[in-house]
Design a protein around this motif. Structure first.
Motif, short mmCIF file in Angstrom:
data_model
loop_
_atom_site.label_atom_id
_atom_site.label_comp_id
_atom_site.label_asym_id
_atom_site.label_seq_id
_atom_site.Cartn_x
_atom_site.Cartn_y
_atom_site.Cartn_z
N LEU A 775 2.30 2.46 14.49
CA LEU A 775 1.46 1.71 15.42
C LEU A 775 2.07 0.35 15.71
O LEU A 775 2.04 -0.13 16.85
CB LEU A 775 0.05 1.54 14.85
N ASP A 776 2.65 -0.27 14.69
CA ASP A 776 3.27 -1.59 14.88
C ASP A 776 4.51 -1.50 15.76
O ASP A 776 4.93 -2.50 16.35
CB ASP A 776 3.65 -2.20 13.53
N ARG A 777 5.12 -0.30 15.81
CA ARG A 777 6.29 -0.11 16.66
C ARG A 777 5.92 0.35 18.06
O ARG A 777 6.79 0.59 18.90
CB ARG A 777 7.23 0.93 16.02
N GLY A 778 4.61 0.53 18.32
CA GLY A 778 4.18 0.98 19.63
C GLY A 778 4.32 2.47 19.83
O GLY A 778 4.23 2.96 20.96
N GLY A 779 4.53 3.24 18.74
CA GLY A 779 4.66 4.69 18.84
C GLY A 779 5.99 5.18 18.31
O GLY A 779 6.93 4.40 18.11
N GLY A 780 6.07 6.48 18.03
CA GLY A 780 7.31 7.07 17.55
C GLY A 780 7.08 7.98 16.36
O GLY A 780 5.98 8.54 16.18
N ASP A 781 8.13 8.15 15.53
CA ASP A 781 8.08 9.06 14.39
C ASP A 781 7.76 8.29 13.11
O ASP A 781 8.16 7.13 12.94
CB ASP A 781 9.42 9.79 14.24
N GLY A 782 7.07 8.99 12.18
CA GLY A 782 6.73 8.38 10.91
C GLY A 782 6.66 9.42 9.81
O GLY A 782 6.85 10.62 10.03
N THR A 783 6.39 8.95 8.60
CA THR A 783 6.29 9.84 7.44
C THR A 783 4.95 9.61 6.74
O THR A 783 4.33 8.55 6.88
CB THR A 783 7.43 9.58 6.44
N TRP A 784 4.54 10.62 5.95
CA TRP A 784 3.27 10.53 5.23
C TRP A 784 3.39 11.26 3.90
O TRP A 784 4.33 12.03 3.68
CB TRP A 784 2.13 11.14 6.04
N GLU A 785 2.43 11.00 3.02
CA GLU A 785 2.37 11.73 1.77
C GLU A 785 0.92 11.94 1.36
O GLU A 785 0.02 11.21 1.79
CB GLU A 785 3.12 11.00 0.65
N LEU A 786 0.73 12.96 0.52
CA LEU A 786 -0.59 13.30 -0.01
C LEU A 786 -0.47 13.56 -1.50
O LEU A 786 0.21 14.50 -1.92
CB LEU A 786 -1.15 14.55 0.70
N LYS A 787 -1.10 12.71 -2.30
CA LYS A 787 -1.12 12.90 -3.74
C LYS A 787 -2.27 13.84 -4.09
O LYS A 787 -3.42 13.57 -3.73
CB LYS A 787 -1.28 11.57 -4.46
N THR A 788 -1.96 14.91 -4.81
CA THR A 788 -3.00 15.88 -5.15
C THR A 788 -3.71 15.54 -6.46
O THR A 788 -4.73 16.15 -6.78
CB THR A 788 -2.40 17.30 -5.23
N ASP A 789 -3.14 14.64 -7.25
CA ASP A 789 -3.90 13.99 -8.32
C ASP A 789 -3.36 12.58 -8.48
O ASP A 789 -2.24 12.28 -8.05
CB ASP A 789 -3.87 14.77 -9.64
N TRP A 790 -4.16 11.70 -9.05
CA TRP A 790 -3.76 10.30 -9.06
C TRP A 790 -4.52 9.53 -10.13
O TRP A 790 -5.58 9.93 -10.59
CB TRP A 790 -4.05 9.68 -7.68
N GLU A 791 -3.91 8.45 -10.54
CA GLU A 791 -4.53 7.48 -11.44
C GLU A 791 -4.15 6.10 -10.91
O GLU A 791 -3.14 5.54 -11.26
CB GLU A 791 -4.03 7.64 -12.88
N ASN A 792 -5.01 5.59 -10.05
CA ASN A 792 -4.74 4.28 -9.44
C ASN A 792 -6.08 3.56 -9.28
O ASN A 792 -6.67 3.53 -8.22
CB ASN A 792 -4.06 4.46 -8.08
N GLY A 793 -6.55 3.01 -10.39
CA GLY A 793 -7.87 2.41 -10.40
C GLY A 793 -8.94 3.44 -10.65
O GLY A 793 -9.85 3.25 -11.44
N THR A 794 -8.82 4.59 -9.97
CA THR A 794 -9.71 5.72 -10.21
C THR A 794 -8.85 6.94 -10.52
O THR A 794 -7.67 7.00 -10.19
CB THR A 794 -10.58 6.01 -8.97
#
Length: 864
Positions: A775-794
């Motif tokens: 969004l800061d670049r006004g559009g284009g390609d990006g990457t994402w991730e999904l953690k299926t378990d986590w310990e980060n505060g919760t």
């Protein structure tokens, strides 16, 4: 008070003198706070490092050595810097305890500056109205020549009256610093089109409205604002028209149902109870006869022949006075013979002593089973005025061209029939005059039907009555200060107030006065005009017009006319509705020589190209409208052979045309008008607060959907990326799934990710991992991730399940008159396995379940 546009007097003259001494151009030193004085104040403020509001408060006065007694408290810093304080600390005022910020000030529901006073509903027009009372001269972000600030109202509905609130949306109105009498009343409107219920089953939802200054109320009905308040109201939804079984079930008198010719299940016109039927209905109830039979009895009380008679003991009978008898001239003083009014002789007696039987003639047949003393009823009626035991007008508000009165119906009966009948009529008549004085001018009368409703809530039902009005003769440019108008409204049940009597005292009802503000703009012109009010739900003055070659020309930056959104450099797409109304004295008929006809035309903006090469295209779509005079009737709008529509007087929401767009680029739009006899009518499309106008405007279209795509590329083991995704998208709980996405548009506004089913995901979420946000670049390609378990505060863990990860991309376009943007989406599915689950192939071979989908463990280190 502060000194601002429209102020006058000694203090303003002293201000002008001090500014002139410092070299600022204030024009003539005349004690009038006009445009040049405002500009000089703003210039001085800039040079002194003050906010250049153009208004003089304590800080500016101190810098100028201006000796002014500000008899109203200064605007506190927590008000003046409200948005800045919230940006620094969202819980600054302590109304968001769920956030991890310490509050600084505890301010909740402060109504020192504005207050939501009433909420009502017009069942036939299907419009909710909230009346906002603005109480102070200053503290609203600037004078009329600035953007000022916004009062937002969010509406909720509780259909079952069980505390289950549903968000309906946000409405708004713009407010400014205004000198003059207070309070000033504004209305905020929201459409509410609920499904009609059978007339034997009253639908009485509860409405909650939350007023919040300069920030939208949260979508949480229990949340209180900082500046503003919350108010609940009970409303009645328009019922379905009755059928014969409905009328039988509501126990109406047989005389009402007899003679209705309709099939058993066919809807029929709601019957009107006669006064005698109403009297029978209210027999042995708390509704008195002078209410139940009001429409008949009132005509007797007002009959000139009975005026001044003691109707409990005597009555004027036919034959008592003969209009053919000679009547002597009362001037000069008559001789003894003949007398103008003879002294009664034994025969005949001019006013005979009545027998027990003669009573005033009432235009109804009193049912014999009713024990009613007519004289007593008429005496009670004669002694009843401004009775608010059944209904009461609480407030009046105004928005561009529309007055609204809100009243409360208080009792379960006494309204001439239930929802399966026509009930009765509550009239609200309106008059206006300048706040400085003058005579009252009649504007018109609105009305709404009310009914007997046994299940009426304890606080009554709140109704809104609308009247389209033309107050343009009060309009003036913003630099001349505010135009404030005093409004008087009279509520009268079943008795339309006479337009010649603003002091009319109704039998049932009351009167109310308020002050409203007429929006600034060009002064009225003698020949009248048709002015466009909005294009795509935006004021045309908020659509950028210059320079024509700029990329943002034709885009909107401003507050919605209807609704709570604030556009920023937004183009238009889909359906663009054009609204407007006649003003400056034009009051058109529905047809004939005095009708108003108008034509809307558009074309691509091509400067330098001739009309022949770039012809205007007429907007000629068929559509339907309703009017406040007949809100249940849909009127089809069609153009004539010349492309002209015929204006519908008092049309709801001022709808003129509907333009279905499909192209991209910059377009021109114009409106032409004429009377039914062909005489031309002046039109303005752009109507600026400073008084400038334009008969055409530029509007930028965008009907191209944004680009959206999302894919799963692999898994992440520790801090290492690039692991391959398993065949068919199998992963194990504990994997961090990675992917790529694309979100692109020339006017990209945003994008979002979603995980479904969310109830199995245990608050897991897809997070963008792009180095610089797309969004800061006004559009284009990006990457994402999904953690299926986590310990980060919760601590959390997704359940084994089949999932879909999806994304939605939306642009910055006002589509179909709403600021939702064009949307595009994409998705990809995957399966999440537990640690002990395995994949069985079609050959019944065991899979290790690590995400590879292969027969060996060679790639298990990357699959997790």
């Amino acid at each position: 008070m502060h000194l601002t546009l429209g102020a006058d007097g000694e203090a303003v003259q002293q201000l002008q003198e001090l500014l002139a001494e410092r070299g600022y151009d204030v024009g003539e030193i005349d004690g009038e706070y006009g445009r040049r004085t405002r500009d000089a104040v703003a210039s001085f403020q800039r040079e002194q490092g003050l906010e250049p509001t153009g208004s003089v408060g304590p800080d500016t006065a101190e810098e100028l050595d201006l000796d002014v007694d500000f008899d109203m408290p200064a605007v506190p810093p927590e008000r003046a810097k409200y948005k800045q304080l919230l940006a620094e600390n969202p819980n600054y005022f302590g109304n968001h305890p769920e956030l991890e910020y310490e509050p600084v000030l505890d301010i909740t529901s402060n109504t020192d500056f504005e207050e939501l006073t009433y909420v009502g509903y017009d069942p036939a027009a299907e419009q909710l109205e909230a009346v906002v009372s603005v109480k102070r001269d200053h503290g609203y972000g600037g004078d009329l020549c600035t953007d000022g600030s916004v009062e937002f109202v969010r509406f909720f509905i509780d259909r079952e009256r069980n505390g289950d609130w549903e968000n309906l949306g946000v409405g708004s109105t713009r407010v400014h610093d205004l000198p003059g009498p207070k309070p000033v009343a504004y209305t905020v409107t929201l459409e509410l089109d609920e499904d009609e219920q059978p007339c034997g089953e009253p639908y009485l939802p509860r409405i909650r409205a939350v007023l919040s200054w300069n920030s939208k109320p949260k979508d949480k009905p229990e949340k209180l604002p900082v500046w503003g308040n919350r108010l609940d109201a009970d409303i009645q939804i328009e019922p379905q028209w009755p059928t014969i079984p409905d009328l039988v079930d509501t126990a109406l008198p047989e005389s009402v149902i007899d003679g209705i010719d309709a099939g058993e299940g066919d809807p029929v016109d709601p019957p009107q109870l006669s006064p005698s039927q109403s009297l029978l209905t209210y027999q042995n109830t708390s509704v008195p006869p002078h209410r139940g039979g009001f429409t008949a009895f009132k005509s007797v009380v007002r009959e000139p022949a009975t005026a001044g008679l003691d109707l409990t003991t005597s009555a004027l009978q036919p034959g008592d006075i003969s209009l053919s008898d000679p009547v002597p001239d009362p001037i000069p003083i008559p001789d003894p013979e003949p007398e103008p009014v003879p002294i009664p002789e034994p025969e005949p007696d001019p006013i005979p002593i009545p027998d027990p039987e003669p009573v005033p003639e009432v235009p109804i047949d009193i049912p014999p089973e009713l024990d009613i003393e007519i004289g007593e009823v008429l005496e009670n009626l004669d002694e009843t005025f401004e009775n608010t035991g059944y209904e009461e007008l609480g407030c009046v508000g105004y928005r561009s061209g529309l007055l609204t009165g809100v009243f409360t119906v208080k009792r379960p009966a006494g309204y001439s029939g239930g929802l399966c009948t026509q009930g009765s009529t509550e009239y609200v008549a309106f008059w206006e005059k300048d706040v400085s004085g003058g005579t009252w001018n009649y504007l018109g009368t609105g009305s709404v039907n009310v009914y007997d409703i046994p299940s009426i809530p304890g606080d009554g039902l709140q109704y809104a009555v609308h009247l389209p009005v033309d107050l343009s003769h009060h309009r003036q440019p913003c630099h001349d200060g505010p135009s404030l108008v005093r409004i008087r409204a009279v509520l009268s049940w079943e008795d339309k107030p006479p337009k010649s009597n603003p002091n009319f005292a109704p039998t049932w009802g009351n009167h109310h006065e308020t002050i409203v503000q007429v929006s600034p703009g060009a002064e009225a012109i003698e020949e009248g005009r048709l002015a466009v009010g909005s294009v795509g739900n935006i004021f045309p003055a908020d659509v950028k017009q210059t320079p024509p070659d700029a990329d943002d020309t034709g885009t909107a930056t401003g507050q919605a006319v209807m609704g709570g959104f604030q556009a920023k450099q937004a183009p238009f797409g889909g359906l663009v509705t054009i609204t407007g109304r006649p003003m400056d004295g034009i009051d058109p008929d529905a047809s004939g020589a005095d009708a108003l006809k108008y034509r809307v035309s558009v074309r691509p903006y091509k400067p330098g190209v001739s009309d022949a090469a770039n012809p205007w295209k007429r907007v000629s779509n068929e559509f339907t409208v309703r009017s406040y005079d007949a809100p249940r009737i849909n009127r089809r709008m069609q153009v004539d052979s010349d492309g002209f529509y015929t204006y519908v007087p008092k049309v709801i929401n001022d709808v003129l045309a509907k333009w279905y767009t499909s192209d991209d680029g910059l377009y021109e739009l114009k409106v032409e008008a004429k009377r039914g006899d062909g005489d031309p009518v002046h039109t303005d499309v752009v109507f600026e607060p400073d008084g400038t106008t334009d008969r055409k405007m530029l509007i930028r279209l965008d009907n191209t959907d944004p680009t959206a795509s999302i894919s799963i590329t692999g898994v992440k083991s520790g801090s290492t990326s690039g692991g391959k995704a398993g065949d068919c998208g199998f992963f194990k709980v504990g994997n961090t799934i990675e992917g790529t996405f694309r979100a692109d548009d020339k006017r990209l506004k945003g994008y979002s990710f979603d995980l479904d089913p969310d109830e199995e995901a245990d608050d897991a979420s897809v997070e963008e991992t792009s180095g610089t946000k797309v969004l800061d670049r006004g559009g284009g390609d990006g990457t994402w991730e999904l953690k299926t378990d986590w310990e980060n505060g919760t601590v959390g863990r997704m359940n084994p399940c089949g999932y879909t990860v999806s994304m939605t991309v939306y642009d910055n376009t006002i589509v179909n008159n709403h600021y939702g943007g064009h949307h595009s989406g994409d998705s990809e599915g995957f399966c999440l396995l537990a640690a002990n689950q395995k994949i069985v192939t079609g050959d019944d071979e065991d899979d290790d379940g690590n995400g590879s989908g292969s027969d060996s463990d060679e790639d298990s280190s990357n699959d997790g």
